[in-house]
Design a protein around this motif. Structure first.
Motif, short mmCIF file in Angstrom:
data_model
loop_
_atom_site.label_atom_id
_atom_site.label_comp_id
_atom_site.label_asym_id
_atom_site.label_seq_id
_atom_site.Cartn_x
_atom_site.Cartn_y
_atom_site.Cartn_z
N GLN A 19 80.83 114.70 27.65
CA GLN A 19 81.49 115.07 26.08
C GLN A 19 80.30 115.84 25.45
OE1 GLN A 19 80.31 113.59 22.94
NE2 GLN A 19 81.80 114.18 21.73
N ILE A 20 79.06 115.71 25.77
CA ILE A 20 77.91 116.20 24.98
C ILE A 20 77.71 117.61 25.41
CG2 ILE A 20 75.56 116.31 24.70
CD1 ILE A 20 75.54 113.28 24.28
N ARG A 21 78.08 117.56 27.03
CA ARG A 21 78.09 119.02 27.48
C ARG A 21 79.19 120.02 27.24
NH1 ARG A 21 73.42 118.60 30.81
NH2 ARG A 21 72.93 116.82 31.58
N SER A 22 80.24 119.32 27.09
CA SER A 22 81.46 120.22 26.78
C SER A 22 81.15 120.51 25.27
CB SER A 22 82.82 119.40 26.77
OG SER A 22 82.92 118.41 25.87
N GLY A 26 81.71 124.57 24.50
CA GLY A 26 82.87 124.85 23.54
C GLY A 26 82.28 125.60 22.15
N CYS A 27 81.04 125.30 21.81
CA CYS A 27 80.35 125.77 20.61
C CYS A 27 79.29 126.92 20.68
CB CYS A 27 79.70 124.85 19.91
SG CYS A 27 81.00 123.53 19.22
N LYS A 28 79.53 127.77 21.80
CA LYS A 28 78.75 128.90 22.13
C LYS A 28 78.31 129.71 20.96
CE LYS A 28 79.00 129.24 27.14
NZ LYS A 28 79.75 129.79 28.21
N ASN A 29 79.53 129.98 20.12
CA ASN A 29 79.14 131.08 19.13
C ASN A 29 79.35 130.49 17.97
OD1 ASN A 29 78.99 133.32 21.03
ND2 ASN A 29 81.22 133.15 21.04
N GLN A 34 75.63 117.73 16.55
CA GLN A 34 76.14 116.46 17.13
C GLN A 34 75.62 115.27 16.56
OE1 GLN A 34 76.27 117.62 21.32
NE2 GLN A 34 78.26 116.31 21.12
N ILE A 35 76.50 114.33 16.12
CA ILE A 35 75.91 113.12 15.55
C ILE A 35 76.68 112.02 16.36
CG2 ILE A 35 75.49 111.47 13.64
CD1 ILE A 35 75.80 114.18 11.70
N ILE A 36 75.91 111.09 16.91
CA ILE A 36 76.42 110.09 17.74
C ILE A 36 75.96 108.55 17.11
CG2 ILE A 36 76.75 108.92 19.91
CD1 ILE A 36 76.41 111.83 21.30
N VAL A 37 76.89 107.91 16.85
CA VAL A 37 76.65 106.59 16.26
C VAL A 37 77.08 105.64 17.52
CG1 VAL A 37 77.32 104.91 14.56
CG2 VAL A 37 77.33 107.36 14.05
N ASP A 38 76.10 104.97 18.11
CA ASP A 38 76.34 103.74 18.94
C ASP A 38 76.21 102.41 18.25
OD1 ASP A 38 76.24 103.22 21.87
OD2 ASP A 38 74.78 101.55 20.71
N LEU A 86 85.00 113.21 17.23
CA LEU A 86 85.31 113.40 18.50
C LEU A 86 85.16 112.17 19.22
CD1 LEU A 86 86.20 115.75 20.73
CD2 LEU A 86 83.89 116.20 20.83
N ASN A 87 86.02 111.63 19.90
CA ASN A 87 85.95 110.37 20.68
C ASN A 87 85.15 110.71 22.17
OD1 ASN A 87 86.95 109.06 18.84
ND2 ASN A 87 89.00 109.01 19.70
N PRO A 88 84.52 109.81 22.48
CA PRO A 88 83.74 110.14 23.65
C PRO A 88 84.59 110.40 24.96
CG PRO A 88 83.24 108.01 22.99
CD PRO A 88 84.24 108.60 22.08
N ASP A 89 85.93 109.98 25.02
CA ASP A 89 86.57 110.41 26.20
C ASP A 89 87.10 111.68 25.89
OD1 ASP A 89 88.48 109.68 24.17
OD2 ASP A 89 89.62 108.29 25.42
N MET A 90 87.03 112.55 24.95
CA MET A 90 87.68 114.10 24.92
C MET A 90 87.02 114.92 25.77
SD MET A 90 90.27 113.06 22.92
CE MET A 90 90.79 114.52 22.89
#
Length: 90
Positions: A19-22, A26-29, A34-38, A86-90
Motif C-alpha cells: 500500500q505504501i509503495r502504491s 500513484g502520487c508522482k506528480n 502519508q500518516i499511518i496510525v497503528d 486509505l485502508n491497508p488492503d487498497m
C-alpha cells in the motif's frame, strides 16, 4: 501540500508495504504525506514501517482505539489541501 493520506492499521504487516509503495507510484506528480496510525499491532507492522519507510508519519497507539478514533487522531495532523482515507488492503 496537495494531499494527506491516512491509513489505520492493525496487524497489517502483510499488506502495508504494498500500500505504501502504491501511494508513492500513484502520487508522482502530487505533493503528499502519508500518516499511518497503528492500533497496537502484534505482528511486524510497526517494525516494517519504521525500518523501511522513514518518510511516513507513524502514530503508534498503545491499544486498539478503533477505526474512527484513529482516523480522527491523524486528521488533526494533516497538512494537505485534500484528505484521503486509505485502508491497508487498497
Amino acid at each position: 501540500m496537495d494531499l494527506s493520506i491516512i491509513t489505520v492499521t492493525w496487524n497489517s504487516g502483510d499488506l502495508i508495504e504494498k500500500q505504501i509503495r502504491s501511494v508513492k507510484v500513484g502520487c508522482k506528480n502530487v505533493s503528499f504525506e502519508q500518516i499511518i496510525v497503528d492500533n497496537a499491532s502484534t505482528d511486524k507492522t510497526v517494525e516494517l514501517i519504521s525500518n523501511e519507510f522513514s518518510e511516513v508519519k507513524l502514530i503508534k497507539n498503545d491499544k486498539n482505539r478503533g477505526f474512527a478514533f484513529s482516523n480522527n487522531q491523524a486528521a488533526k495532523l494533516v497538512q494537505g489541501e485534500f484528505l484521503l482515507f486509505l485502508n491497508p488492503d487498497m
